[in-house]
Design an enzyme around this catalytic site. Structure first.
Site, PDB file in Angstrom:
ATOM      1  N   GLY A  47      32.959  23.606   6.365  1.00 28.04           N
ATOM      2  CA  GLY A  47      32.422  22.194   5.902  1.00 28.04           C
ATOM      3  C   GLY A  47      33.942  21.657   5.384  1.00 28.04           C
ATOM      4  N   PHE A  48      34.169  21.619   4.088  1.00 29.99           N
ATOM      5  CA  PHE A  48      35.292  21.172   3.505  1.00 29.99           C
ATOM      6  C   PHE A  48      35.537  19.607   3.664  1.00 29.99           C
ATOM      7  CE2 PHE A  48      35.873  25.866   3.801  1.00 29.99           C
ATOM      8  CZ  PHE A  48      35.756  26.030   2.482  1.00 29.99           C
ATOM      9  N   HIS A  49      34.681  18.935   3.652  1.00 36.36           N
ATOM     10  CA  HIS A  49      34.587  17.645   4.339  1.00 36.36           C
ATOM     11  C   HIS A  49      33.755  16.700   3.481  1.00 36.36           C
ATOM     12  CE1 HIS A  49      32.236  18.675   7.487  1.00 36.36           C
ATOM     13  NE2 HIS A  49      31.858  17.447   7.572  1.00 36.36           N
ATOM     14  N   ALA A  50      33.868  15.442   3.437  1.00 30.85           N
ATOM     15  CA  ALA A  50      32.909  14.312   3.078  1.00 30.85           C
ATOM     16  C   ALA A  50      32.910  13.475   4.538  1.00 30.85           C
ATOM     17  CB  ALA A  50      33.136  13.504   1.758  1.00 30.85           C
ATOM     18  N   HIS A  95      30.893  18.543   1.001  1.00 31.69           N
ATOM     19  CA  HIS A  95      30.113  19.675   0.994  1.00 31.69           C
ATOM     20  C   HIS A  95      30.842  20.751   1.571  1.00 31.69           C
ATOM     21  CE1 HIS A  95      29.522  16.796   4.783  1.00 31.69           C
ATOM     22  NE2 HIS A  95      29.199  18.008   5.296  1.00 31.69           N
TER      23      HIS A  95
END
Length: 132
Positions: A47-50, A95
């Site tokens: 993930g590591f993003h929005a 997230h």
């Protein structure tokens, strides 16, 4: 943080169970894209993003995984381990997914096709965007 877990109607009998996913019914948006993650190692974080505009629903079809959610004000950890429950991921929510069981299959439904320009991949950029 107001996280929405959607209970999905499970149908079944002694032969097994079935959950139907229908846009504008139990999925509160039109489904434009579906993808799933599997074979993820237990010690890997993803993930590591929005997203700027995209909304999604995540469903663990098999096994379990955890979500780290951050709206810029509050952080929350959510365990997904029920295939009859979907986690809504609205736009603007950072997230990360982790603690995948070896048999985890994570299905994600999205309201738009893939668009790299919709991603916020830097947590610093995510936090800076909240202060505007």
């Amino acid at each position: 943080m107001d996280i929405k877990l959607v209970q999905l109607q499970k149908h079944g009998d002694e032969r097994g169970s079935l959950v139907a996913l229908e846009d504008q019914r139990n999925v509160p948006f039109s489904i434009r894209r579906a993808y799933y993650l599997f074979g993820t190692k237990e010690d890997v974080r993803r993930g590591f993003h929005a997203h700027k505009k995209l909304q999604q629903m995540a469903i663990v079809v098999r096994g379990h995984c955890r979500f780290h959610l951050d709206d810029g004000n509050e952080q929350l950890e959510v365990l997904l381990d029920n295939p009859a429950q979907g986690l809504m991921i609205p736009p603007g929510l950072w997230h990360e997914m982790y603690d995948f069981s070896s048999d985890c299959v994570l299905l994600v439904l999205a309201d738009a096709h893939y668009d790299e320009t919709d991603y916020i991949r830097s947590h610093e950029e995510f936090k800076a965007g909240l202060s505007k």
